[in-house]
Design a protein around this motif. Structure first.
Motif, PDB file in Angstrom:
ATOM      1  N   ALA A  81       4.814  -5.478  -4.396  1.00  0.00           N
ATOM      2  CA  ALA A  81       3.381  -5.770  -4.271  1.00  0.00           C
ATOM      3  C   ALA A  81       2.581  -4.662  -4.935  1.00  0.00           C
ATOM      4  O   ALA A  81       2.745  -3.483  -4.608  1.00  0.00           O
ATOM      5  N   VAL A  82       1.712  -5.060  -5.858  1.00  0.00           N
ATOM      6  CA  VAL A  82       0.891  -4.111  -6.619  1.00  0.00           C
ATOM      7  C   VAL A  82      -0.567  -4.317  -6.238  1.00  0.00           C
ATOM      8  O   VAL A  82      -1.049  -5.452  -6.184  1.00  0.00           O
ATOM      9  N   ASP A  83      -1.279  -3.235  -5.986  1.00  0.00           N
ATOM     10  CA  ASP A  83      -2.692  -3.336  -5.655  1.00  0.00           C
ATOM     11  C   ASP A  83      -3.359  -1.999  -5.920  1.00  0.00           C
ATOM     12  O   ASP A  83      -2.688  -0.955  -5.982  1.00  0.00           O
ATOM     13  N   LEU A  84      -4.674  -2.041  -6.029  1.00  0.00           N
ATOM     14  CA  LEU A  84      -5.458  -0.826  -6.248  1.00  0.00           C
ATOM     15  C   LEU A  84      -5.630  -0.032  -4.966  1.00  0.00           C
ATOM     16  O   LEU A  84      -5.808   1.189  -5.002  1.00  0.00           O
ATOM     17  N   ARG A  85      -5.564  -0.717  -3.815  1.00  0.00           N
ATOM     18  CA  ARG A  85      -5.888  -0.095  -2.533  1.00  0.00           C
ATOM     19  C   ARG A  85      -4.658   0.056  -1.648  1.00  0.00           C
ATOM     20  O   ARG A  85      -4.008  -0.935  -1.298  1.00  0.00           O
ATOM     21  N   GLN A  86      -4.364   1.295  -1.264  1.00  0.00           N
ATOM     22  CA  GLN A  86      -3.238   1.574  -0.376  1.00  0.00           C
ATOM     23  C   GLN A  86      -3.423   0.910   0.982  1.00  0.00           C
ATOM     24  O   GLN A  86      -2.464   0.385   1.563  1.00  0.00           O
ATOM     25  N   GLU A  87      -4.656   0.920   1.490  1.00  0.00           N
ATOM     26  CA  GLU A  87      -4.915   0.352   2.813  1.00  0.00           C
ATOM     27  C   GLU A  87      -4.519  -1.125   2.859  1.00  0.00           C
ATOM     28  O   GLU A  87      -3.877  -1.585   3.804  1.00  0.00           O
ATOM     29  N   GLY A  88      -4.896  -1.868   1.834  1.00  0.00           N
ATOM     30  CA  GLY A  88      -4.548  -3.278   1.794  1.00  0.00           C
ATOM     31  C   GLY A  88      -3.048  -3.499   1.723  1.00  0.00           C
ATOM     32  O   GLY A  88      -2.499  -4.385   2.402  1.00  0.00           O
ATOM     33  N   LEU A  89      -2.360  -2.704   0.915  1.00  0.00           N
ATOM     34  CA  LEU A  89      -0.908  -2.812   0.825  1.00  0.00           C
ATOM     35  C   LEU A  89      -0.241  -2.500   2.158  1.00  0.00           C
ATOM     36  O   LEU A  89       0.720  -3.176   2.559  1.00  0.00           O
ATOM     37  N   ASN A  90      -0.748  -1.489   2.845  1.00  0.00           N
ATOM     38  CA  ASN A  90      -0.185  -1.146   4.154  1.00  0.00           C
ATOM     39  C   ASN A  90      -0.355  -2.287   5.151  1.00  0.00           C
ATOM     40  O   ASN A  90       0.541  -2.561   5.957  1.00  0.00           O
ATOM     41  N   GLU A  91      -1.501  -2.960   5.094  1.00  0.00           N
ATOM     42  CA  GLU A  91      -1.733  -4.099   5.984  1.00  0.00           C
ATOM     43  C   GLU A  91      -0.768  -5.239   5.673  1.00  0.00           C
ATOM     44  O   GLU A  91      -0.243  -5.892   6.577  1.00  0.00           O
ATOM     45  N   THR A  92      -0.540  -5.480   4.385  1.00  0.00           N
ATOM     46  CA  THR A  92       0.427  -6.507   3.991  1.00  0.00           C
ATOM     47  C   THR A  92       1.818  -6.160   4.506  1.00  0.00           C
ATOM     48  O   THR A  92       2.527  -7.020   5.050  1.00  0.00           O
ATOM     49  N   ALA A  93       2.221  -4.905   4.349  1.00  0.00           N
ATOM     50  CA  ALA A  93       3.539  -4.479   4.803  1.00  0.00           C
ATOM     51  C   ALA A  93       3.685  -4.610   6.316  1.00  0.00           C
ATOM     52  O   ALA A  93       4.748  -5.012   6.820  1.00  0.00           O
ATOM     53  N   ALA A  94       2.615  -4.285   7.052  1.00  0.00           N
ATOM     54  CA  ALA A  94       2.658  -4.399   8.509  1.00  0.00           C
ATOM     55  C   ALA A  94       2.840  -5.851   8.941  1.00  0.00           C
ATOM     56  O   ALA A  94       3.541  -6.145   9.917  1.00  0.00           O
ATOM     57  N   LEU A  95       2.201  -6.765   8.222  1.00  0.00           N
ATOM     58  CA  LEU A  95       2.355  -8.189   8.528  1.00  0.00           C
ATOM     59  C   LEU A  95       3.741  -8.698   8.145  1.00  0.00           C
ATOM     60  O   LEU A  95       4.321  -9.535   8.842  1.00  0.00           O
ATOM     61  N   ALA A  96       4.267  -8.177   7.043  1.00  0.00           N
ATOM     62  CA  ALA A  96       5.540  -8.690   6.523  1.00  0.00           C
ATOM     63  C   ALA A  96       6.744  -8.218   7.326  1.00  0.00           C
ATOM     64  O   ALA A  96       7.679  -8.988   7.568  1.00  0.00           O
ATOM     65  N   ARG A  97       6.765  -6.969   7.715  1.00  0.00           N
ATOM     66  CA  ARG A  97       7.916  -6.382   8.422  1.00  0.00           C
ATOM     67  C   ARG A  97       9.216  -6.719   7.695  1.00  0.00           C
ATOM     68  O   ARG A  97      10.191  -7.197   8.285  1.00  0.00           O
ATOM     69  N   ALA A  98       9.209  -6.467   6.399  1.00  0.00           N
ATOM     70  CA  ALA A  98      10.326  -6.909   5.558  1.00  0.00           C
ATOM     71  C   ALA A  98      11.275  -5.797   5.153  1.00  0.00           C
ATOM     72  O   ALA A  98      12.207  -6.029   4.383  1.00  0.00           O
ATOM     73  N   GLY A  99      11.047  -4.595   5.654  1.00  0.00           N
ATOM     74  CA  GLY A  99      11.940  -3.495   5.323  1.00  0.00           C
ATOM     75  C   GLY A  99      11.988  -3.222   3.835  1.00  0.00           C
ATOM     76  O   GLY A  99      10.965  -3.265   3.136  1.00  0.00           O
TER      77      GLY A  99
END
Length: 264
Positions: free
Chosen positions: A34-52
């Motif tokens: 996942a590529v994005d300009l904002r770290q905060e948004g990526l962290n939120e995606t990762a928290a939702l995904a829980r994909a390791g």
């Protein structure tokens, strides 16, 4: 191309359709960068995904060519070979006519919506062509085939994405790389806020929300289109209707949209 066990790069993965694409790909068994300009948004995606380790996060401005050219090696180091690229990241312009649009906004539309897609495609296409099968999907817009007053440069940039992708479809026809251009209609996301232009009152009204497609459904349609190897992936009833109208009656369809926009 079936997406399970594939590695797919998704830009704009920190919010909106991009986030839902990341989540849906992971649900299908894919690995995702996942590529994005904002770290905060990526962290939120990762928290939702829980994909390791099936999900990696990469901060990059897609309009920064050097940053983009560094991505293939960084992603390969995490996941190995890349099988798919979905160029989803994009922004809209302030809702003003072209005569009122300043050059900074014009340059931003071209840099992110068109050149960002070009940068990512150039960076990853050699890797995609080296795979036994691969797929490139570029997200344009129904604004890329139908002009919307107040979104002239957004539409111009997205029209460039559409025609570029169709040209790539022709150029890659004898290869193992499938190519799709995605043309969403109105989707329920935070694109106005993420574009730095605030929210219009109409975008927050229940009536307006009822006319938009939820982002998870948009992601489902996009991935189904990729797996079916469709060139044109139209997302939403509005995009499908306007695409047909534009092909049948281009001048009347422009006037129709002009009148609809004038009422808002």
């Amino acid at each position: 191309m079936k997406l399970d066990e594939k590695t797919v790069v998704v830009t704009g993965g920190g919010s909106g359709i991009g986030r839902e694409l990341v989540l849906a790909l992971l649900a299908k068994g894919a690995r995702v960068a996942a590529v994005d300009l904002r770290q905060e948004g990526l962290n939120e995606t990762a928290a939702l995904a829980r994909a390791g380790d099936r999900l990696s996060l990469h901060i990059a401005d897609i309009s920064d060519r050097d940053a983009v050219l560094a991505l293939p090696a960084a992603i390969a180091a995490r996941h190995g070979a890349v099988d798919g690229l979905i160029n989803n990241a994009g922004i809209i312009q302030p809702f003003v006519h072209f005569s009122e649009l300043d050059f900074a906004a014009i340059d931003r539309m071209v840099a992110i919506n068109l050149m960002g897609t070009i940068n990512m495609t150039k960076a990853f296409l050699p890797a995609l062509k080296a795979r036994p099968e691969a797929h490139l999907a570029n997200v344009a817009s129904m604004g890329g085939f139908m002009p919307f007053p107040g979104q002239s440069m957004y539409g111009a940039a997205k029209a460039g994405v559409k025609l570029l992708t169709e040209a790539l479809y022709a150029e890659l026809a004898e290869t193992k790389v499938g190519v799709s251009v995605v043309m969403p209609g109105a989707i329920r996301t935070q694109i106005m806020a993420n574009s730095g232009i605030g929210d219009r009152a109409m975008a927050e009204s229940p009536e307006a929300a009822s006319r938009t497609l939820p982002a998870p459904e948009a992601a489902r349609i996009i991935l189904a289109g990729i797996e079916a190897n469709r060139l044109h992936i139209l997302v939403g009833k509005d995009a499908n209707m306007l695409f047909k109208l534009w092909r049948l009656m281009p001048e009347k369809s422009i006037r129709f949209i002009q009148k609809q926009m004038a009422r808002r």
